[in-house]
Scaffold this active site. Structure first.
Site, short mmCIF file in Angstrom:
data_model
loop_
_atom_site.label_atom_id
_atom_site.label_comp_id
_atom_site.label_asym_id
_atom_site.label_seq_id
_atom_site.Cartn_x
_atom_site.Cartn_y
_atom_site.Cartn_z
N ASN A 14 0.76 -1.24 0.17
CA ASN A 14 0.12 -0.05 -0.02
C ASN A 14 0.83 1.19 0.15
OD1 ASN A 14 -2.31 1.41 0.19
ND2 ASN A 14 -2.06 1.66 2.56
N ASP A 32 -3.63 -3.42 11.04
CA ASP A 32 -3.59 -2.07 11.85
C ASP A 32 -3.43 -0.90 10.54
OD1 ASP A 32 -3.38 -3.12 14.31
OD2 ASP A 32 -1.12 -3.66 14.14
N LEU A 33 -4.47 -0.20 10.18
CA LEU A 33 -4.63 0.88 9.17
C LEU A 33 -3.19 1.57 9.00
CD1 LEU A 33 -6.22 1.94 6.90
CD2 LEU A 33 -7.24 3.57 8.58
N ASP A 34 -2.61 1.51 7.95
CA ASP A 34 -1.48 2.23 7.54
C ASP A 34 -0.45 2.14 8.32
OD1 ASP A 34 -2.76 3.21 5.18
OD2 ASP A 34 -3.63 4.90 6.33
N GLU A 35 -0.25 1.14 9.06
CA GLU A 35 0.91 0.75 10.00
C GLU A 35 1.39 -0.55 9.58
OE1 GLU A 35 -0.21 1.33 14.13
OE2 GLU A 35 -1.58 2.91 13.72
#
Length: 288
Positions: free
Chosen positions: A193, A229-232
């Site tokens: 991403n 974990d969103l964007d992590e």
């Protein structure tokens, strides 16, 4: 100059142990394979060892199957897992996108000129906007609309495309939907991403305008493997670009687009060239 047409890649990892470099280099010497590039790293905190070696066989009748079988027997002593990649291998990928087309355009251009060793099997989107771009490149385009109520069904459609296309990597090129935990699990280690590096400070809509109001002096982008974990997720690459008081919101947006394209393309290249190792929630990256 290195002959990439005969460049094999051996990427391996195992617990830290005496002789880990030797088991690779000695085996290659015994099989009359000349090492053209090599990187290794021993993580003293986690106790993990990582090695990536490019080589060319000196013998014309190089037998890849026999090489793998024989090296597996040698590597077993070190609990070493490995992957052998043949010259000219092009990794099959699926690209996911929403409406923003800058990252998709950049990937398609690099794909078209042969800069990225990938084979784009399909483009998936929750909007119809970029179908003409896919059609121009002769790539199947799948429009799967999504709502909170239809999310499970939509992700099932996406997963079917991934499976049927044989994709080994999924690239989220500004796909503006949060993948479910189940989808993240299915794509673990093989979905990249890209997002702006203003997070977590400027969440939600118009992040660059928020950043302008705060007078930020850097904008950037982060490419990472997805996880729950969103964007992590584990970071592969990051890029930054300086900005100043003379840059208006539209300038920040433009610089952000450019750095997102470069950072994502670099992450994809590193992944498909087997330069990235996942370990203990982090990455080991052997850059060029």
């Amino acid at each position: 100059m290195q002959d990439n047409n005969n460049r094999w890649i051996l990427a391996a990892q195992c617990p830290s142990r005496l002789g880990t470099v030797d088991v690779v280099t000695r085996f290659l010497k015994e099989r009359r394979c000349y090492i053209t590039e090599q990187h290794s790293f021993d993580d003293r905190l986690s106790g993990g060892f990582f090695i990536r070696t490019e080589f060319r066989p000196e013998e014309a009748d190089f037998d890849a199957a026999a090489f793998q079988a024989e090296f597996a027997a040698r590597a077993a002593e070190f609990e070493m897992t490995f992957e052998l990649t043949a010259p000219g291998t092009r990794m099959p990928v699926v690209i996911m996108v929403s409406k923003a087309d800058h990252c998709l355009n950049d990937l398609l251009y690099r794909y078209r000129i042969g800069q990225l060793p990938i084979e784009i099997r399909a483009i998936v989107s929750n909007h119809p906007d970029l179908s003409d771009l896919a059609e121009w490149h002769g790539i199947p385009y799948h429009h799967f609309p999504i709502t909170p109520e239809t999310k499970p069904e939509q992700e099932a459609q996406v997963w079917q495309v991934v499976q049927e296309s044989g994709a080994e990597l999924v690239i989220l090129a500004r796909y503006m939907q949060v993948l479910s935990s189940r989808m993240c699990e299915k794509l673990s280690g093989r979905a990249i991403n890209i997002h702006h590096s203003l997070l977590p400070g400027f969440k939600g809509a118009r992040p660059y305008h928020q950043a302008y109001e705060k007078g930020v002096k850097l904008v950037g982008a982060t490419a990472h493997y997805i996880n729950d974990d969103l964007d992590e997720g584990p970071i592969i690459t990051q890029g930054v670009e300086p900005v100043s008081h003379a840059d208006y919101p539209e300038d920040l947006v433009a610089k952000g687009r450019d750095i997102e394209c470069l950072t994502l393309a670099r992450a994809v290249a590193l992944h498909v060239e087997r330069r990235v190792f996942l370990h203990a929630g982090r990455t080991v990256v052997f850059d060029r």
